[in-house]
Design an enzyme around this catalytic site. Structure first.
Site, PDB file in Angstrom:
ATOM      1  N   GLU A 430       0.876  -1.176   0.000  1.00 48.57           N
ATOM      2  CA  GLU A 430       0.000   0.000   0.000  1.00 48.57           C
ATOM      3  C   GLU A 430       0.907   1.217   0.000  1.00 48.57           C
ATOM      4  O   GLU A 430       1.669   1.437   0.947  1.00 48.57           O
ATOM      5  CB  GLU A 430      -0.904   0.016   1.231  1.00 48.57           C
ATOM      6  CG  GLU A 430      -1.822   1.223   1.276  1.00 48.57           C
ATOM      7  CD  GLU A 430      -2.582   1.338   2.591  1.00 48.57           C
ATOM      8  OE1 GLU A 430      -3.512   2.161   2.649  1.00 48.57           O
ATOM      9  OE2 GLU A 430      -2.243   0.617   3.544  1.00 48.57           O
ATOM     10  N   CYS A 464      -1.603   9.180   4.939  1.00 52.08           N
ATOM     11  CA  CYS A 464      -1.357   9.026   3.506  1.00 52.08           C
ATOM     12  C   CYS A 464      -2.517   9.586   2.693  1.00 52.08           C
ATOM     13  O   CYS A 464      -2.366   9.890   1.508  1.00 52.08           O
ATOM     14  CB  CYS A 464      -1.148   7.553   3.165  1.00 52.08           C
ATOM     15  SG  CYS A 464      -2.483   6.466   3.693  1.00 52.08           S
TER      16      CYS A 464
END
Length: 502
Positions: A430, A464
């Site tokens: 990810e 993020c």
């Protein structure tokens, strides 16, 4: 928050009675278009006239015509104030939408009054009597917070706006962080291997040392890999149900030790108390989610449909040793989630935390061991990512990597795995992105300012998913920017333990 409207109505009446009882200090103003509420307030007030009713211009006219023409003269009723919002489209849109939502609800008195099919007896029924008669009092169609997820319990939260709750939690966090010095060294086979250590400092105050961290050596990495590889098959044979029970015990332990884990998130990770609570809850949810998935998918073979008479079965097994590499911005939740997913599937794990947050990782690994994860199945390898990665990625016994971090690092890991001899391990990555918000002229500036600040600066921009680019429609851009910049000026920086700090 009431789960039945009659609960809300009863609460309103209780508040009205309390306000009227304090008429020497409070002048209540009851804004209502509900006939039952108006009558109840009149009854509560008795001869007291130190209050007034209010109605919105253009609404409740028939009700107040009756009140002003018949009730007030005979009972010397209180005065009625008629009010109307005044302002521009931008100022009033949110208000008008709120009024439409309230009066458009099918439980609204105004809405039901306009409905010829609505029973009058139901409209004027006493909510207190209806609440007493309700069984159960709670609306059974609305799940309790702990039951909102099918097949698993929800994590526990706290109302930090409640001073009693927050003060107790903050005190417990201070006691936990001040109780003893903290250390993070390699943990191999459940035993801590003390290595030369460096100080770990609070990112919000570099003068504050909160613990010591030692880095894993090549010897530690090779020992952990050998032990994890040898232990994986037995761990896999335990089955999904047994592994799920261990992960659920770990979730319970995380909640029991929340003060310690949250304090470490705040002090080592630099996150606010509210974000520390959210991260703890996410870690607990990961543990329980993967426990549920382990029971469903890893307990035994599943029979598949066959049309030609053969018997087909599908069984899932662990792949082997997984390296779990976590980021610094979610030092507990992502770290725990990576480990929990790998363990639930029957894999053994080499956990490599971010260099900035080894103390949190060590505390969570110790709790996982305490919950029943064998020491030879889960190992902690703190230290430099490039150094540990070089030893781990080249080992042919590595079956997979789960990684959260930058795209550049993910590409390096991918190339390192592809370059080695033997089967190519699984890579679950990810990575980061560039997140944008697009705002057009229909958006409310107040909501834009709130959402921009939350997305861009919550967790000090560490997420993020934080807002990176804001696109504003040209004809509303100046007004939007004025609100956003003004809200930014009001942000407060300081000790994350302070709940007033943004």
């Amino acid at each position: 928050m009431f789960t039945r409207k009659i609960g809300t109505d009863t609460s309103y009446l209780a508040c009205a009675r309390a306000l009227l009882a304090a008429s020497d200090h409070i002048f209540p103003q009851f804004a209502t278009h509900n006939a039952h509420t108006l009558s109840a307030v009149q009854a509560f007030a008795g001869k007291n006239r130190k209050f007034e009713f209010q109605r919105l211009h253009g609404m409740g006219e028939a009700l107040y015509e009756l009140y002003e023409g018949a009730i007030r003269p005979t009972r010397v009723g209180a005065a009625t104030r008629i009010y109307a919002p005044v302002g521009s489209h931008e100022d009033l849109l949110a208000y008008l939408v709120r009024r439409l939502l309230e009066n458009g609800a099918n439980t609204s008195f105004v809405n039901r009054l306009a409905n010829d099919k609505a029973a009058v007896d139901e409209m004027i029924a006493d909510p207190v009597k209806r609440l007493i008669a309700a069984n159960p009092k709670r609306n059974p169609r609305i799940a309790k917070p702990q039951d909102i997820f099918p097949g698993r319990a929800n994590s526990r939260g706290f109302l930090l706006n409640d001073p009693v709750t927050s003060s107790r939690l903050i005190s417990a966090m201070h006691r936990a962080i001040d109780a003893a010095p903290f250390a993070a060294h390699p943990i191999v086979d459940g035993v801590e291997r003390v290595r030369p250590a460096r100080p770990v400092r609070d990112p919000s105050d570099h003068a504050r040392e909160i613990g010591l961290a030692g880095e894993a050596t090549d010897e530690d990495v090779h020992a952990a890999m050998g032990s994890a590889s040898a232990a994986q098959a037995a761990w896999d044979r335990r089955g999904g149900t047994a592994r799920a029970a261990i992960l659920e015990r770990a979730a319970d332990l995380f909640e029991e030790r929340r003060a310690l884990l949250m304090a470490l998130i705040v002090r080592e990770g630099g996150r606010t108390v509210a974000n520390a609570l959210s991260e703890l809850r996410e870690a607990v949810d990961f543990l329980r989610y993967y426990a549920k998935e382990a029971r469903i998918h890893f307990e035994g073979a599943v029979s598949l449909p066959g049309v030609t008479g053969e018997n087909n079965h599908l069984a899932l097994r662990g792949r082997g040793v997984f390296a779990a590499i976590a980021p610094w911005n979610f030092p507990l939740s992502i770290f725990t989630g990576q480990i929990a997913g790998a363990l639930a599937a029957g894999n053994s794990v080499l956990a490599k935390p971010a260099e900035q947050t080894p103390l949190i990782a060590a505390a969570s690994v110790r709790l996982l061991h305490e919950a029943g994860v064998p020491g030879d199945v889960l190992h902690l390898l703190p230290g430099d990512g490039a150094h540990i990665g070089k030893a781990v990625f080249t080992d042919p016994r590595l079956a997979g990597v789960v990684f959260t971090g930058s795209t550049e690092t993910a590409l390096l890991i991918h190339r390192a795995l592809a370059a080695r001899e033997g089967p190519i391990p699984a890579l679950i990555a990810e990575t980061g992105g560039l997140n944008a918000m697009i705002v057009d002229s229909t958006a409310l500036p107040e909501q834009v300012a709130r959402d921009v600040l939350t997305s861009a600066f919550d967790s000090a921009g560490q997420r993020c998913s934080s807002l990176r680019v804001l696109f504003l429609q040209d004809d509303v851009a100046d007004r939007m920017l004025e609100q956003v910049l003004g809200a930014m000026d009001e942000l407060k920086l300081g000790d994350p333990f302070d709940l007033t700090t943004d």
